[in-house]
Design a protein around this motif. Structure first.
Motif, short mmCIF file in Angstrom:
data_model
loop_
_atom_site.label_atom_id
_atom_site.label_comp_id
_atom_site.label_asym_id
_atom_site.label_seq_id
_atom_site.Cartn_x
_atom_site.Cartn_y
_atom_site.Cartn_z
N UNK A 28 0.73 6.86 4.70
CA UNK A 28 1.22 6.94 3.32
C UNK A 28 0.77 8.21 2.59
N UNK A 29 -0.50 8.54 2.70
CA UNK A 29 -1.02 9.71 1.99
C UNK A 29 -0.37 10.99 2.51
N UNK A 30 -0.30 11.12 3.83
CA UNK A 30 0.30 12.31 4.44
C UNK A 30 1.76 12.46 4.02
N UNK A 31 2.52 11.39 4.11
CA UNK A 31 3.93 11.43 3.74
C UNK A 31 4.09 11.80 2.26
N UNK A 32 3.20 11.26 1.42
CA UNK A 32 3.28 11.55 -0.02
C UNK A 32 3.01 13.02 -0.31
N UNK A 33 2.14 13.64 0.48
CA UNK A 33 1.82 15.05 0.24
C UNK A 33 2.90 15.98 0.79
N UNK A 34 3.58 15.57 1.86
CA UNK A 34 4.77 16.32 2.29
C UNK A 34 5.80 16.31 1.16
N UNK A 35 5.97 15.15 0.53
CA UNK A 35 6.91 15.02 -0.58
C UNK A 35 6.48 15.88 -1.76
N UNK A 36 5.19 15.93 -2.02
CA UNK A 36 4.66 16.74 -3.12
C UNK A 36 5.00 18.21 -2.91
N UNK A 37 4.82 18.69 -1.69
CA UNK A 37 5.13 20.09 -1.41
C UNK A 37 6.63 20.37 -1.58
N UNK A 38 7.47 19.43 -1.18
CA UNK A 38 8.90 19.58 -1.38
C UNK A 38 9.27 19.60 -2.85
N UNK B 159 0.84 -1.20 0.00
CA UNK B 159 0.00 0.00 0.00
C UNK B 159 0.87 1.25 0.00
N UNK B 160 1.88 1.25 0.87
CA UNK B 160 2.81 2.38 0.94
C UNK B 160 3.50 2.60 -0.41
N UNK B 161 3.94 1.51 -1.01
CA UNK B 161 4.63 1.58 -2.30
C UNK B 161 3.72 2.12 -3.39
N UNK B 162 2.46 1.67 -3.40
CA UNK B 162 1.51 2.11 -4.43
C UNK B 162 1.20 3.60 -4.29
N UNK B 163 1.01 4.06 -3.05
CA UNK B 163 0.72 5.48 -2.83
C UNK B 163 1.91 6.34 -3.26
N UNK B 164 3.12 5.90 -2.91
CA UNK B 164 4.31 6.66 -3.32
C UNK B 164 4.47 6.67 -4.84
N UNK B 165 4.13 5.56 -5.47
CA UNK B 165 4.26 5.48 -6.93
C UNK B 165 3.35 6.48 -7.63
N UNK B 166 2.09 6.54 -7.20
CA UNK B 166 1.13 7.43 -7.85
C UNK B 166 1.31 8.88 -7.41
N UNK B 167 1.48 9.10 -6.11
CA UNK B 167 1.46 10.47 -5.56
C UNK B 167 2.82 11.17 -5.59
#
Length: 245
Positions: A165-175, A117-125
């Protein structure tokens, strides 16, 4: 709501790519952009949904959109490069890109996050957003006033329990957004992110199934910010995460 008075035809002659254009905020943005004069490129993973949005835009007598069926979970770097090259050859430029598509994954305690799940969220987001932006930037730079817009979340600036996963992915998006914005600060490209806030979408419903939808903003309610960042009125805005409501 973000206060902005939308001017008629403010996106005339602009070509704008919208990811996740088959439903929710992406669909609303694509139709709104088309109504304001833009030619929209609809990217999503479900052809039937993209065709429905296409038909709706055509029925309104607006500029014919293009359809790009692409699943961000499985797309490769070359897929994005080829798509960007096709946009450049067919349209001659790309004035804006709204990177809206995301996946929620699942809400669960941190110690129970499933690796897949973590991997899939990171892949898309994250991974897909980085590869997509990397491929699109050369085409965006072909126009004099280009706008690249990422999609963040309230949990992308303040971590929240169970939203791992979602929260971490959005921190990455902002970076990711901030890095691009800083690199291209003195160019024709401006890069920002939108925090849409609590909006009545299927993703929101899956996260908060018991919530009263009537109390939420609609996708139409939050469009002023989406239009503002694609219009020439936002030329001086760069590197910002802005709340739609």
């Amino acid at each position: 709501m973000f206060e902005y008075s939308i001017k008629e035809n403010c996106l005339t002659n602009k070509t704008i790519l919208v990811t996740g254009a088959g439903a929710g905020i992406g669909k609303e943005a694509a139709i709104t952009y088309a109504k304001l004069g833009a030619t929209v490129i609809l990217l999503g993973k479900t052809v039937k949904k993209l065709e429905a949005v296409y038909d709706e835009i055509i029925a309104l007598g607006l500029a014919e959109p293009a359809i790009v069926p692409l699943d961000l979970k499985g797309a490769t770097k070359q897929n994005y490069i080829d798509m960007s090259s096709t946009i450049a050859s067919q349209f001659g430029k790309l004035d804006g890109a709204l990177l809206n598509a995301s996946t929620l994954g699942e809400l669960t305690p941190f110690t129970q996050i499933h690796e897949q799940v973590f991997s899939d969220v990171m892949q898309v987001n994250v991974n897909a957003q980085y590869l997509l932006a990397q491929a699109l930037i050369p085409t965006l730079l072909l126009t004099e006033k280009a706008s690249l817009v990422f999609t963040s979340s309230s949990v992308g600036s303040q971590g929240r329990a169970y939203w791992g996963p979602y929260s971490i992915s959005k921190f990455a998006t902002e970076g990711l957004m901030q890095v691009i914005a800083d690199e291209y600060e003195n160019s024709s490209l401006r890069t920002n992110a939108i925090n849409p806030g609590a909006t009545n979408t299927n993703m929101r419903a899956s996260a908060f199934p018991a919530e009263d939808k009537e109390k939420l903003a609609t996708t139409a309610d939050i469009m002023p910010l989406y239009v503002y960042l694609m219009s020439d009125d936002s030329l001086a805005v760069n590197g910002q995460t802005i709340k739609a409501q």
